[in-house]
Scaffold this motif. Structure first.
Motif, short mmCIF file in Angstrom:
data_model
loop_
_atom_site.label_atom_id
_atom_site.label_comp_id
_atom_site.label_asym_id
_atom_site.label_seq_id
_atom_site.Cartn_x
_atom_site.Cartn_y
_atom_site.Cartn_z
N ASN A 168 9.10 2.52 12.67
CA ASN A 168 7.98 3.25 13.25
C ASN A 168 6.65 2.52 13.14
OD1 ASN A 168 6.72 5.75 14.37
ND2 ASN A 168 5.67 5.66 12.40
N HIS A 169 6.49 1.76 12.04
CA HIS A 169 5.17 1.16 11.80
C HIS A 169 5.32 -0.15 11.05
CE1 HIS A 169 6.24 4.33 8.83
NE2 HIS A 169 6.14 3.31 8.00
N THR A 170 4.29 -0.97 11.15
CA THR A 170 4.24 -2.19 10.34
C THR A 170 3.06 -2.02 9.37
OG1 THR A 170 2.63 -3.29 11.76
CG2 THR A 170 4.97 -3.58 12.34
N GLY A 220 2.15 13.52 -3.90
CA GLY A 220 2.38 12.25 -4.60
C GLY A 220 3.84 12.11 -4.99
N ARG A 221 4.36 10.88 -4.93
CA ARG A 221 5.79 10.68 -5.19
C ARG A 221 6.07 9.80 -6.40
NH1 ARG A 221 6.24 8.55 0.73
NH2 ARG A 221 4.40 7.55 -0.14
N ASP A 222 5.02 9.52 -7.20
CA ASP A 222 5.25 8.70 -8.40
C ASP A 222 6.24 9.34 -9.39
OD1 ASP A 222 3.52 6.63 -7.62
OD2 ASP A 222 1.78 7.71 -8.38
N LEU A 249 22.08 -0.15 7.66
CA LEU A 249 20.63 0.07 7.71
C LEU A 249 20.34 1.54 7.47
CD1 LEU A 249 19.90 -1.74 11.10
CD2 LEU A 249 19.65 -2.72 8.81
N ARG A 250 19.29 1.77 6.73
CA ARG A 250 18.76 3.13 6.63
C ARG A 250 17.48 3.12 7.46
NH1 ARG A 250 13.56 5.01 4.65
NH2 ARG A 250 13.80 7.10 3.88
N ALA A 251 17.47 3.89 8.54
CA ALA A 251 16.33 3.82 9.47
C ALA A 251 15.29 4.85 9.07
CB ALA A 251 16.81 4.02 10.89
N ASP A 252 14.09 4.33 8.77
CA ASP A 252 13.01 5.12 8.17
C ASP A 252 12.21 5.90 9.21
OD1 ASP A 252 11.04 5.28 5.72
OD2 ASP A 252 9.77 4.61 7.36
N ALA A 253 11.89 7.13 8.88
CA ALA A 253 10.86 7.92 9.60
C ALA A 253 11.02 7.88 11.11
CB ALA A 253 9.47 7.41 9.20
N VAL A 279 0.85 -1.19 0.00
CA VAL A 279 0.00 0.00 0.00
C VAL A 279 0.89 1.25 0.00
CG1 VAL A 279 -1.97 1.14 1.08
CG2 VAL A 279 -1.69 -1.31 1.32
N ASP A 280 2.06 1.14 0.64
CA ASP A 280 3.05 2.23 0.55
C ASP A 280 4.33 1.67 -0.09
OD1 ASP A 280 4.32 4.66 0.79
OD2 ASP A 280 4.79 4.44 2.91
N ASN A 281 4.13 0.92 -1.16
CA ASN A 281 5.27 0.38 -1.91
C ASN A 281 6.34 -0.27 -1.04
OD1 ASN A 281 4.95 0.54 -4.68
ND2 ASN A 281 5.01 2.79 -4.50
N ASN A 308 15.93 11.69 -3.28
CA ASN A 308 15.54 10.32 -2.95
C ASN A 308 14.14 10.04 -3.49
OD1 ASN A 308 13.68 11.32 -1.05
ND2 ASN A 308 15.15 11.21 0.62
N HIS A 309 13.58 8.90 -3.09
CA HIS A 309 12.30 8.45 -3.65
C HIS A 309 11.10 9.25 -3.14
CE1 HIS A 309 12.74 6.66 0.24
NE2 HIS A 309 11.47 6.32 0.24
N ASP A 310 11.35 10.21 -2.27
CA ASP A 310 10.24 11.03 -1.74
C ASP A 310 10.28 12.46 -2.24
OD1 ASP A 310 9.34 8.90 -0.11
OD2 ASP A 310 10.73 9.45 1.48
N GLN A 311 11.30 12.81 -3.02
CA GLN A 311 11.48 14.21 -3.41
C GLN A 311 11.62 14.32 -4.92
OE1 GLN A 311 11.16 16.29 -1.02
NE2 GLN A 311 11.42 14.86 0.68
N PHE A 313 20.04 7.55 9.81
CA PHE A 313 18.67 7.90 10.20
C PHE A 313 18.04 8.86 9.21
CE2 PHE A 313 20.94 7.73 14.42
CZ PHE A 313 20.49 6.48 14.76
N GLU A 314 16.80 8.58 8.86
CA GLU A 314 16.05 9.53 8.04
C GLU A 314 15.33 10.52 8.95
OE1 GLU A 314 12.39 9.80 4.84
OE2 GLU A 314 12.20 8.62 6.65
N ASP A 315 15.69 11.78 8.88
CA ASP A 315 14.99 12.80 9.66
C ASP A 315 15.10 14.13 8.92
OD1 ASP A 315 13.56 14.02 11.57
OD2 ASP A 315 15.01 13.78 13.18
C1 GLC Z 1 9.75 7.43 4.79
C2 GLC Z 1 9.90 6.83 3.41
C3 GLC Z 1 8.63 7.04 2.65
C4 GLC Z 1 7.52 6.32 3.35
C5 GLC Z 1 7.42 6.78 4.79
C6 GLC Z 1 6.60 5.84 5.61
O1 GLC Z 1 9.65 8.80 4.76
O2 GLC Z 1 11.02 7.37 2.79
O3 GLC Z 1 8.73 6.60 1.32
O4 GLC Z 1 6.30 6.52 2.71
O5 GLC Z 1 8.67 6.84 5.45
O6 GLC Z 1 7.29 4.65 5.82
#
Ligand code: GLC
Length: 544
Positions: free
Chosen positions: A105-107, A398-400, A200-204, A62-64, A335-338, A266-268
């Motif tokens: 952060n989430h599953t 949207g990030r497509d 590891l790249r730690a997300d969100a 759902v979130d790729n 990155n994939h969000d920008q 860390f992603e922040d």
């Molecule tokens: C991060 C990811 C992003 C994702 C979000 C929720 O920001 O880079 O693509 O949608 O976290 O996991």
């Protein structure tokens, strides 16, 4: 293999968009294996030492893939665990390090932990997620918004409670105050690191630390309704308390440190309504009690910088003013969000930005396709994939566009897939393919190859001491990296005009340029074309 401190850079691969080998229109792990020689091989390769893979784990997508239903499994869309092990072996054989995404952060709401948690109020997984009663009128517990649009709370009829989801409702937030959650996530980290994964790249991570009082957030007085992401209508200073992050992340970092030469990034993001980039990143570098060689933040400060010499100069100077020797800056500009570099800055400007990024000390992180100058794709309505866009159409979240398939060649679907690609490939490729650019010494790719090769050969470029150089021109940003043996001077013209500038290096030996020719006016002065950047090398004489 190079140790992390010697790695010349990290290349981010969005697995779904890199290379499809089974013709289903989505990239897969075997496709990445097939393209490893492009990443680091012989003639024509990019020449980069590490890759980071966005999630390839079992997921309802759902979130790729950032909605994970099994942290230790590979989604059939991408292949099998054996395929991943093969990728690891093949990458290591080529001296390429492999970093993977870690999503703490989430599953997914389809993860067995959440399914158990949602099954009843007294299930022993209930407290693994964040459940709250609604207000007396039955509405959500507070006004918190989800990054993906709408409320951050989802009502669950069965238990008459709400659960928190900082992103999509299909991505319930874990409760990091629960010690069993921390233990389960440590086991995930051990699973991958013991297999040989390098980082590891730690997300969100900011969202891991919730304000435990769960009070309403304040409105952002600077918010421009209808013009920006509705998430920014609130001030999010309740998230990410230093103490909580230190506890949660310190624990993971300690696990990473148990293994030889592994790292975690860390992603922040800086949240400009609340903190500047330096306020955001300084705690990671100075305060958190975490070994800075093991865990470090991405520095996204440059991502939102206006294209001006003075802005970039101030930003880089500030970063270096609080970096100490042991700290490794990780500059990430795309990155994939920008939106892609070329779409944000322009073609020529993006080449200058590439030179800047690859000539700063630390670990530069590049996004697949930026090395070709790929621009944001045009996504018509029937192609929209990103749930962020589907939830909140038209507001620009949207990030497509930045996730379209890698452009390899002029074969069908740019050589990405024999099937119908999951996101469209541009009809006109205009030379923006690997095949075209490998054959062109003036291409974007050639620029990346050239500077990455210099960076591999020179520890001065990777780890030298940074110093800003004065120029007699406000449109030019110039700096020097030095150690006992070499001095590199980088001179970047941010203006759309030809400009003259003193470089402080008599008879400069120009070893790289974003474009040709470079004109010398006299022994100290260069004339730079619009958006032209150069690298000057000098060897320090050992006799003096
Ligand atoms: C991060 C990811 C992003 C994702 C979000 C929720 O920001 O880079 O693509 O949608 O976290 O996991």
């Amino acid at each position: 293999m190079n140790r992390w401190t010697d790695v010349n850079g990290i290349y981010q691969i969005y697995p779904r968009s890199f290379m499809d080998t089974d013709g289903n229109g989505s990239g897969d792990i075997s496709g990445i294996v097939d393209k490893l020689d492009y990443i680091k091989g012989g003639e024509g390769s990019l020449g980069i030492d590490a890759i980071w893979l966005s999630p390839f784990y079992t997921s309802p997508m759902v979130d790729n893939g950032y909605d994970i239903s099994d942290y230790c499994g590979v989604d059939p869309l991408f292949g099998t665990l054996d395929d991943f092990k093969r990728l690891l072996d093949e990458a290591h054989r080529r001296q390429i390090r492999v970093m993977i995404d870690f999503v703490p952060n989430h599953t997914s709401d389809r993860h067995p932990w959440f399914e158990a948690s949602a099954s009843s109020r007294d299930n022993n997984h209930r407290d693994w997620y964040i459940w709250r009663d609604g207000k007396t009128d039955g509405s959500a517990p507070n006004n918190w918004l989800s990054v993906a649009g709408g409320s951050a709370w989802q009502y669950d009829e069965k238990s008459n409670q709400y659960y928190l989801h900082s992103f999509l409702k299909e991505q319930p937030d874990l409760n990091w105050d629960n010690l069993e959650v921390r233990a389960a996530m440590k086991a995930v980290v051990d699973f991958w690191l013991s297999m040989g994964v390098d980082g590891l790249r730690a997300d969100a991570i900011r969202w891991m630390a919730k304000d435990r009082s769960f009070v309403d957030k304040l409105s952002n007085p600077n918010y421009r309704d209808g013009q920006e992401d509705p998430y920014h209508s609130q001030i999010h200073h309740h998230h990410g308390s230093a103490d909580q992050l230190r506890t949660y992340l310190g624990g993971i970092a300690a696990t990473v440190e148990d293994y030889d030469d592994r790292i975690m990034i860390f992603e922040d993001y800086p949240d400009f309504s609340v903190v500047t980039p330096q306020e955001r990143y300084r705690p990671y570098l100075e305060l958190y009690d975490i070994n800075p060689r093991v865990a470090m933040p991405f520095n996204f400060g440059g991502m939102f910088m206006p294209f001006q010499a003075t802005s970039f100069r101030d930003f880089i100077e500030t970063v270096h003013s609080y970096l100490q020797d042991s700290r490794i800056p990780v500059y990430c500009l795309g990155n994939h969000d920008q939106s892609r570099l070329v779409s944000r800055f322009g073609q020529e400007q993006a080449r200058l930005i590439a030179m800047l990024q690859l000539t700063l000390p630390g670990l530069p992180v590049m996004y697949y396709g930026d090395e070709l100058g790929m621009s944001d794709g045009h996504i018509t309505e029937e192609f929209i994939q990103d749930s962020f866009e589907k939830n909140n159409p038209g507001v620009g979240i949207g990030r497509d566009p930045e996730r379209t398939p890698m452009q390899w060649s002029h074969d069908v679907s740019a050589g990405f897939s024999k099937g119908a690609p999951w996101l469209p490939v541009p009809i006109e490729l205009r030379g923006v393919t690997v095949a075209d650019q490998q054959a062109d010494r003036t291409s974007f790719l050639a620029l990346y190859q050239n500077i990455l090769s210099l960076r591999s050969k020179s520890s001065t470029l990777r780890r030298g001491v940074y110093e800003t150089c004065g120029t007699n021109n406000e449109h030019v940003f110039s700096y020097r990296l030095s150690d006992k043996e070499h001095v590199f001077t980088i001179v970047l013209n941010f203006s759309d005009q030809t400009t003259q500038c003193q470089v402080g290096e008599p008879n400069p030996d120009i070893i790289a340029a974003t474009s040709q020719p470079v004109s010398l006016i006299d022994e100290n002065t260069v004339s730079l074309r619009p958006y032209q950047g150069i690298v000057i090398a000098r060897r320090i004489s050992t006799n003096s």
